[in-house]
Design a protein around this motif. Structure first.
Motif, PDB file in Angstrom:
ATOM      1  N   MET A  86      50.305  22.277 -48.249  1.00 63.27           N
ATOM      2  CA  MET A  86      50.510  24.128 -48.509  1.00 63.27           C
ATOM      3  C   MET A  86      51.494  25.124 -47.668  1.00 63.27           C
ATOM      4  SD  MET A  86      47.715  26.854 -48.150  1.00 63.27           S
ATOM      5  CE  MET A  86      47.971  26.676 -46.105  1.00 63.27           C
ATOM      6  N   LEU A  87      51.942  23.970 -46.882  1.00 63.02           N
ATOM      7  CA  LEU A  87      52.544  25.125 -44.853  1.00 63.02           C
ATOM      8  C   LEU A  87      54.261  24.814 -45.681  1.00 63.02           C
ATOM      9  CD1 LEU A  87      50.614  24.470 -42.052  1.00 63.02           C
ATOM     10  CD2 LEU A  87      50.725  26.454 -43.368  1.00 63.02           C
ATOM     11  N   LEU A  88      54.683  23.879 -46.298  1.00 67.06           N
ATOM     12  CA  LEU A  88      55.899  23.734 -45.976  1.00 67.06           C
ATOM     13  C   LEU A  88      56.283  25.436 -47.130  1.00 67.06           C
ATOM     14  CD1 LEU A  88      57.631  21.268 -45.776  1.00 67.06           C
ATOM     15  CD2 LEU A  88      57.454  20.272 -48.542  1.00 67.06           C
ATOM     16  N   PRO A  89      56.148  25.511 -47.951  1.00 63.46           N
ATOM     17  CA  PRO A  89      56.315  26.818 -48.890  1.00 63.46           C
ATOM     18  C   PRO A  89      56.746  27.306 -47.745  1.00 63.46           C
ATOM     19  CG  PRO A  89      55.155  26.431 -50.518  1.00 63.46           C
ATOM     20  CD  PRO A  89      54.624  24.579 -49.496  1.00 63.46           C
ATOM     21  N   PHE A  90      55.508  27.534 -46.864  1.00 61.45           N
ATOM     22  CA  PHE A  90      55.423  29.008 -46.513  1.00 61.45           C
ATOM     23  C   PHE A  90      56.335  29.037 -45.502  1.00 61.45           C
ATOM     24  CE2 PHE A  90      53.549  30.533 -42.343  1.00 61.45           C
ATOM     25  CZ  PHE A  90      53.144  31.830 -42.461  1.00 61.45           C
ATOM     26  N   TYR A  91      56.470  28.592 -44.628  1.00 59.50           N
ATOM     27  CA  TYR A  91      57.582  27.491 -43.442  1.00 59.50           C
ATOM     28  C   TYR A  91      58.914  27.966 -43.980  1.00 59.50           C
ATOM     29  CZ  TYR A  91      54.247  27.276 -39.672  1.00 59.50           C
ATOM     30  OH  TYR A  91      53.086  27.240 -39.176  1.00 59.50           O
ATOM     31  N   LYS A  92      59.058  27.524 -45.214  1.00 63.14           N
ATOM     32  CA  LYS A  92      60.450  27.969 -45.212  1.00 63.14           C
ATOM     33  C   LYS A  92      61.353  29.037 -45.366  1.00 63.14           C
ATOM     34  CE  LYS A  92      63.516  27.014 -49.656  1.00 63.14           C
ATOM     35  NZ  LYS A  92      63.380  25.909 -50.873  1.00 63.14           N
ATOM     36  N   ALA A  93      59.646  29.968 -46.488  1.00 61.91           N
ATOM     37  CA  ALA A  93      60.100  31.687 -46.571  1.00 61.91           C
ATOM     38  C   ALA A  93      60.568  32.151 -44.952  1.00 61.91           C
ATOM     39  CB  ALA A  93      58.695  31.649 -47.053  1.00 61.91           C
ATOM     40  N   SER A  94      59.200  31.774 -44.336  1.00 61.05           N
ATOM     41  CA  SER A  94      59.916  32.453 -42.803  1.00 61.05           C
ATOM     42  C   SER A  94      61.026  31.904 -41.771  1.00 61.05           C
ATOM     43  CB  SER A  94      58.332  31.684 -41.927  1.00 61.05           C
ATOM     44  OG  SER A  94      58.848  31.623 -40.673  1.00 61.05           O
ATOM     45  N   ILE A  95      61.495  30.404 -42.516  1.00 59.66           N
ATOM     46  CA  ILE A  95      62.773  30.152 -42.221  1.00 59.66           C
ATOM     47  C   ILE A  95      64.136  31.285 -42.826  1.00 59.66           C
ATOM     48  CG2 ILE A  95      64.825  28.601 -42.254  1.00 59.66           C
ATOM     49  CD1 ILE A  95      62.933  26.870 -41.731  1.00 59.66           C
ATOM     50  N   GLN A  96      64.455  31.318 -43.651  1.00 64.48           N
ATOM     51  CA  GLN A  96      65.271  32.063 -44.555  1.00 64.48           C
ATOM     52  C   GLN A  96      64.616  33.818 -44.287  1.00 64.48           C
ATOM     53  OE1 GLN A  96      62.966  30.732 -48.690  1.00 64.48           O
ATOM     54  NE2 GLN A  96      64.887  29.709 -48.943  1.00 64.48           N
ATOM     55  N   ARG A  97      63.311  34.580 -43.950  1.00 67.65           N
ATOM     56  CA  ARG A  97      63.739  35.508 -43.242  1.00 67.65           C
ATOM     57  C   ARG A  97      64.023  35.403 -42.066  1.00 67.65           C
ATOM     58  NH1 ARG A  97      58.625  34.765 -44.987  1.00 67.65           N
ATOM     59  NH2 ARG A  97      57.695  34.779 -43.754  1.00 67.65           N
ATOM     60  N   MET A  98      64.665  34.513 -41.852  1.00 62.93           N
ATOM     61  CA  MET A  98      64.679  34.392 -40.129  1.00 62.93           C
ATOM     62  C   MET A  98      66.772  34.736 -39.994  1.00 62.93           C
ATOM     63  SD  MET A  98      62.519  32.139 -37.877  1.00 62.93           S
ATOM     64  CE  MET A  98      64.020  31.160 -37.527  1.00 62.93           C
ATOM     65  N   PHE A  99      67.067  34.890 -41.140  1.00 65.25           N
ATOM     66  CA  PHE A  99      68.382  34.353 -40.868  1.00 65.25           C
ATOM     67  C   PHE A  99      69.256  35.169 -42.146  1.00 65.25           C
ATOM     68  CE2 PHE A  99      67.108  30.257 -39.179  1.00 65.25           C
ATOM     69  CZ  PHE A  99      67.900  30.528 -38.439  1.00 65.25           C
ATOM     70  N   THR A 100      70.603  35.583 -42.879  1.00 64.69           N
ATOM     71  CA  THR A 100      70.678  35.987 -43.638  1.00 64.69           C
ATOM     72  C   THR A 100      71.083  35.394 -44.777  1.00 64.69           C
ATOM     73  OG1 THR A 100      72.810  37.691 -41.521  1.00 64.69           O
ATOM     74  CG2 THR A 100      73.261  37.486 -44.277  1.00 64.69           C
ATOM     75  N   GLU A 101      71.884  34.199 -44.638  1.00 60.82           N
ATOM     76  CA  GLU A 101      71.837  32.786 -45.543  1.00 60.82           C
ATOM     77  C   GLU A 101      71.501  31.545 -45.001  1.00 60.82           C
ATOM     78  OE1 GLU A 101      75.946  31.020 -47.326  1.00 60.82           O
ATOM     79  OE2 GLU A 101      75.375  33.371 -47.432  1.00 60.82           O
ATOM     80  N   VAL A 102      70.805  30.583 -45.775  1.00 56.04           N
ATOM     81  CA  VAL A 102      70.374  29.532 -44.970  1.00 56.04           C
ATOM     82  C   VAL A 102      70.675  28.721 -46.705  1.00 56.04           C
ATOM     83  CG1 VAL A 102      68.448  27.681 -44.591  1.00 56.04           C
ATOM     84  CG2 VAL A 102      68.115  30.497 -43.790  1.00 56.04           C
ATOM     85  N   GLN A 103      71.063  27.898 -45.669  1.00 56.82           N
ATOM     86  CA  GLN A 103      71.504  26.170 -46.723  1.00 56.82           C
ATOM     87  C   GLN A 103      70.723  25.178 -46.631  1.00 56.82           C
ATOM     88  OE1 GLN A 103      75.222  24.477 -46.281  1.00 56.82           O
ATOM     89  NE2 GLN A 103      75.330  23.386 -49.066  1.00 56.82           N
ATOM     90  N   PHE A 104      69.310  24.932 -47.228  1.00 50.95           N
ATOM     91  CA  PHE A 104      68.943  23.660 -46.685  1.00 50.95           C
ATOM     92  C   PHE A 104      69.265  22.280 -47.218  1.00 50.95           C
ATOM     93  CE2 PHE A 104      65.659  27.187 -46.576  1.00 50.95           C
ATOM     94  CZ  PHE A 104      65.012  27.535 -45.542  1.00 50.95           C
TER      95      PHE A 104
END
Length: 182
Positions: A86-104
């Motif tokens: 359940m936390l996998l998408p939550f932390y992904k979204a958290s990472i995305q909010r910290m940066f202008t752009e994220v390429q996973f």
């Protein structure tokens, strides 16, 4: 003669890109990791500058030139440790909010040394979006993984400038594969 000359030229080049040997460090009572042999503990003033937070990381190690960092943090968690899917998408979204752009490059649950981790590998960009002046974007390569220990979240992070990703990606993966939390 040409073959010998070619080999003599290639051998030093190949060793220049060989991943560094690792040494095991105990970060805290129940937390260990292997880091490149030439990495050292980051001094407190460097930690305060690079990792400003109310709580100091458990450990931060840096390359001799100061460009590559490996950090280990621990903080309270309100999430149940058995709910990593359940936390996998939550932390992904958290990472995305910290940066202008994220390429996973990777986002998955992974078992490392018998323990489940959330693992994210990505290249991030932070742009200066102030109207008064414009600084060049900052691009970083990061491999970060989260696990839980007795109501605490333990976070392992490997950070390098994006332009050094190809040189350090194999080492980052090797380092993170040694993460041990007991």
């Amino acid at each position: 003669m040409n073959r010998t000359y070619l080999i003599a030229l290639l051998v030093p080049f190949l060793f220049a890109f060989a991943p560094p040997k690792l040494k095991k460090v105990t970060v805290a009572k129940n937390v260990a990791l292997s880091i490149p042999q030439n990495f050292e503990v980051m001094p407190d003033d460097g930690i305060a500058r690079e990792y400003p937070a109310a709580r100091k990381p458990l450990g931060v190690y840096t390359s001799p030139d100061g460009q590559i960092d490996i950090s280990v943090n621990q903080r309270e968690s309100t999430f149940p440790a058995n709910d990593l899917d359940m936390l996998l998408p939550f932390y992904k979204a958290s990472i995305q909010r910290m940066f202008t752009e994220v390429q996973f490059l990777k986002e998955e649950k992974q078992k490392i040394n018998g323990r489940d981790f959330l693992v994210y590998e990505f290249v991030s960009t932070v742009r200066d979006e102030r109207s008064t002046r414009s600084l060049a974007p900052v691009r970083k390569y990061t491999l970060i993984q989260y696990t839980f220990l007795k109501g605490q979240m333990v976070i392992f992070s490997f950070n390098a400038p994006a332009q050094l990703q190809n040189q350090w990606q194999e080492t980052a993966r090797a380092v993170m594969a040694t993460a041990s939390v007991k």
